[in-house]
Design a protein around this motif. Structure first.
Motif, PDB file in Angstrom:
ATOM      1  N   GLY A   1       0.789  -1.231   0.000  1.00 17.06           N
ATOM      2  CA  GLY A   1       0.000   0.000   0.000  1.00 17.06           C
ATOM      3  C   GLY A   1       0.820   1.280   0.000  1.00 17.06           C
ATOM      4  N   GLN A   2       2.145   1.187  -0.107  1.00 10.92           N
ATOM      5  CA  GLN A   2       2.958   2.411  -0.079  1.00 10.92           C
ATOM      6  C   GLN A   2       2.699   3.298  -1.288  1.00 10.92           C
TER       7      GLN A   2
ATOM      8  N   ALA B   1      -0.009   4.128  -2.564  1.00  4.43           N
ATOM      9  CA  ALA B   1      -1.109   5.067  -2.298  1.00  4.43           C
ATOM     10  C   ALA B   1      -0.593   6.311  -1.587  1.00  4.43           C
ATOM     11  N   GLU B   2       0.361   6.108  -0.697  1.00  3.53           N
ATOM     12  CA  GLU B   2       0.827   7.210   0.154  1.00  3.53           C
ATOM     13  C   GLU B   2       1.605   8.279  -0.599  1.00  3.53           C
ATOM     14  N   VAL B   3       2.011   7.999  -1.824  1.00  3.49           N
ATOM     15  CA  VAL B   3       2.743   9.011  -2.595  1.00  3.49           C
ATOM     16  C   VAL B   3       1.949   9.460  -3.812  1.00  3.49           C
TER      17      VAL B   3
ATOM     18  N   TYR C   1      -4.726   9.718  -4.024  1.00  8.81           N
ATOM     19  CA  TYR C   1      -5.051   9.168  -2.716  1.00  8.81           C
ATOM     20  C   TYR C   1      -4.759  10.191  -1.613  1.00  8.81           C
ATOM     21  N   VAL C   2      -3.613  10.822  -1.716  1.00  8.46           N
ATOM     22  CA  VAL C   2      -3.226  11.773  -0.671  1.00  8.46           C
ATOM     23  C   VAL C   2      -4.274  12.878  -0.522  1.00  8.46           C
TER      24      VAL C   2
ATOM     25  N   PRO D   1      -9.411   4.964  -0.898  1.00  9.96           N
ATOM     26  CA  PRO D   1      -8.494   3.867  -1.226  1.00  9.96           C
ATOM     27  C   PRO D   1      -8.599   3.349  -2.655  1.00  9.96           C
TER      28      PRO D   1
ATOM     29  N   THR E   1      -5.581   3.924  -4.919  1.00  9.21           N
ATOM     30  CA  THR E   1      -4.298   3.251  -4.724  1.00  9.21           C
ATOM     31  C   THR E   1      -3.761   2.822  -6.097  1.00  9.21           C
TER      32      THR E   1
ATOM     33  N   ILE F   1      -1.779   0.642  -7.461  1.00 13.41           N
ATOM     34  CA  ILE F   1      -1.798  -0.747  -7.950  1.00 13.41           C
ATOM     35  C   ILE F   1      -3.233  -1.256  -8.075  1.00 13.41           C
TER      36      ILE F   1
END
Lengths: 453, 221
Positions: A64-65, A67-69, A73-74, A79, A82, A84
């Motif tokens: 899930g990393q 999504a964080e960049v 998503y940010v 979700p 995300t 992928i």
């Protein structure tokens, strides 16, 4: 006036490229039944599926990393954005149909067959909410190049006629008229004649032989014609023999964004053939991110052999001119922050050249907190800027960029991509922001040391 | 009496053999199935020669996130590392494990004191529980997780737990616990090639490939 004009009127006077209408949620092209659509999607997806893409499909550990960049998503916290996850139906299809354990997946029905309905739902994820900026690629602990997989998924979607309407219309128009924005050869000729007159510069067109073939983005032709003047001034100083060619000038390649490979190849072939016809040693790509990705890194592969000339982005060429002492510049008395176009910098490898040019301009360069290969996208890449229904989402992602620029406190915002530039212009108007994105090329042209005549 | 020792014998003998064969053959199948696909030559003019060196470099540099990305991911990355380190210490540091590896491969190295092993196993178990809670509660992870994620978690958790139980004779006869421990570890080995756990092998390939592609363009990896 051709058929496309009346069918899909383009708002050329708007600050950015857009097409009126489609409130339709899932856009479809062509008449075919669901089975055929699905079949085409999968064949289109698999067609260029090599070891690299398969390796990526096998490697995700669901951490899930990505999504964080991802700006989507940010900014939304949803979700479904995300990165992928945007490939989920294609991942399923891969595991079921082509992966090394595909028979097991089929026998035990471990992965369901993907449906057309799912692909329709995924249209928003594959197009509206991915600029193929590749930031997710940089964080993935498995090193999966998710942006390239989105490109493959788009091949499938385009083959199945599941492209967002405006992006599709833009591509259709480009294929019929040679330009997505109506910059036909006749329009180009007119523009050049007018610019030559207006600015007393010489802009060679259709020379039979030249060392340099210059190309242009129709965004520049239609919205930022001063860029063409800037090019002419700079080429004069470089002392190179150069020309535009009316049979190969359009550097944009919206087919690549849509996933229409045939269209992508056609567009690239025009440039390649024109360069060969004039005996060019160098083909210069304008301030356009995806043009660089399309021709510099994918052109030879679509052509089928190495290109017999070199392909450089204009910032690289400017840096060369500065190094060779041909471009002498007056200092710019301002602080500047540079927006890295994803396809030129992160995914193109041209990180230093624009900074070299800025240093030669003597500016005080204030880098954004995340810059270079880790930059945030302007939000308009990947064809997203053309998709009308994606506007609200795009403005949210644009806020990251605005904040980044504000945080530097720099007086000027400079970039080297006209697609970013029109995204910035549109965002600026929407948010009534006081920063206008400047073109690196024009900044250089405006600060050439006056010639001793 | 004899059934219990039979179970241990089965775990030490045929089950171990079968698990190892499935693991080796499965990984081989998965790798070949992927790597044997088309690999068209990239005809674009490379900006950097010997880009594969960049690929090798990326295998290592992707071990830790870039400064720009850390604020949002570093904490869970750290927990994941705790688990991985703990597991590595347990697998490679415990003397009976080393003896087993020596029997199979002929390679051997000195073991670690059992206190260290117990601590590492505890750290691993606690971080695994934390990672499970994270997966079950974070919206992104809930969205993207599937059976593989939870089942693989269970298959990693069980041998760690049963190993500790066997060592400290908790909750049953030593032979039973040991047999259970070995069987659960063997299930893990047999499951590995078919699941996300294959990242133990795949990570080097996918990082290497992307590193090579981006290095070739002169881009950061």
């Amino acid at each position: 006036m051709t058929g496309t004009d009346t069918q899909f009127p383009l708002e050329l006077n708007q600050p950015r490229l857009s097409v009126k209408k489609p409130e339709q949620r899932y856009d479809k092209q062509g008449e075919m039944d669901d089975t055929e659509r699905l079949d085409r999607a999968m064949r289109g997806f698999i067609k260029d599926f090599g070891a690299t893409a398969a390796l990526y499909m096998e490697s995700c550990v669901h951490c899930g990393q990505c999504a964080e960049v991802c700006q989507y998503y940010v900014q939304t916290g949803d979700p479904k954005y995300t990165p992928i996850w945007k490939l989920e139906p294609f991942k399923q299809a891969y595991k079921r149909e082509t992966g090394p354990f595909a028979p097991l997946f089929r026998i035990f029905n471990l992965k369901r067959r993907v449906t057309v309905r799912e692909l329709e739902e995924w249209q928003e994820l594959i197009y509206d909410s991915c600029t193929q900026c590749g930031r997710c690629t940089m964080v993935c602990p498995m090193g999966i190049d998710i942006a390239s997989l989105v490109g493959l998924a788009r091949h499938g979607m385009a083959a199945a006629g599941l492209v967002p309407h405006e992006l599709w219309a833009t591509v259709e128009r480009a294929k019929r008229e040679g330009s997505p924005l109506g910059a036909t050869p006749a329009v180009l000729k007119d523009r050049i004649a007018w610019l030559e007159d207006e600015h007393s510069v010489e802009i060679p067109l259709d020379q039979e032989r030249a060392d340099v073939l210059m190309t242009i983005s129709s965004i520049e032709v239609m919205k930022y014609p001063q860029s063409i003047v800037a090019l002419a001034r700079i080429m004069k100083r470089m002392g190179a023999s150069w020309t535009f060619r009316s049979d190969g000038y359009e550097a944009t390649n919206f087919s690549m964004f849509a996933g229409d490979q045939q269209g992508q190849r056609q567009a690239s072939l025009k440039l390649i053939e024109a360069a060969i016809a004039v005996g060019a040693k160098t083909l210069i790509l304008p301030e356009c991110g995806h043009a660089y990705q399309a021709l510099r890194w994918q052109g030879a592969n679509l052509y089928g052999e190495p290109l017999p000339f070199r392909v450089v982005q204009i910032a690289e060429y400017l840096a060369e001119g500065i190094r060779q002492g041909k471009l002498q510049l007056q200092p710019v008395q301002s602080s500047v922050t540079f927006h890295d176009p994803c396809q030129i910098v992160r995914r193109g490898g041209v990180t230093e050249a624009p900074r070299e040019v800025l240093r030669a301009l003597g500016v005080e360069l204030r880098e954004m907190d995340a810059h270079g290969a880790y930059n945030w996208c302007c939000g308009g890449g990947g064809g997203v800027v053309t998709i009308h229904r994606a506007d609200p989402l795009r403005y949210r992602t644009y806020q990251i960029k605005m904040q980044q620029v504000e945080d530097t406190g720099a007086e000027l915002l400079v970039s080297t991509c006209s697609n970013c530039r029109q995204t910035f212009d549109d965002g600026q108007a929407h948010f009534h922001w006081d920063k206008t994105a400047q073109s690196l090329l024009e900044l250089v042209a405006d600060h050439l040391v006056t010639e001793q005549e | 009496m004899s059934t219990e020792t039979d179970l241990l014998d089965f775990a030490r003998g045929p089950a171990l053999e079968a698990a190892l064969i499935i693991m080796v053959f499965g990984i081989f199948w998965r790798l070949v199935g992927v790597l044997a696909l088309r690999r068209p030559r990239d005809l674009s003019e490379p900006r950097v020669r010997h880009a594969w060196l960049g690929g090798v470099k990326t295998i290592f540099t992707r071990m830790w996130p870039r400064r720009e990305f850390r604020p949002r991911i570093l904490h869970w990355e750290a927990v994941s590392y705790l688990f991985h380190f703990g597991l590595a210490v347990v697998i490679l540091g415990l003397v009976p494990h080393i003896l087993l590896i020596r029997d199979i491969t002929g390679l051997s190295w000195p073991g670690l004191p059992t206190g260290v092993i117990t601590f590492a196993a505890g750290v691993s178990l606690i971080s695994l529980l934390a990672l499970l809670a994270h997966r079950a509660t974070h919206p992104v992870l809930r969205q993207i997780s599937n059976f593989d994620d939870y089942f693989s978690w269970l298959l990693v958790f069980t041998p760690l737990l049963t190993g500790l139980m066997a060592y400290y004779h908790l909750g049953g006869r030593y032979e039973d616990l040991l047999a259970l421990h070995m069987l659960s570890a063997e299930l893990l080995l047999a499951w590995l090639p078919f699941s996300k756990l294959a990242h133990t092998v795949l990570f080097a390939f996918s990082r290497g490939v992307t590193g090579t592609i981006y290095s070739r363009r002169g881009a950061q990896t």
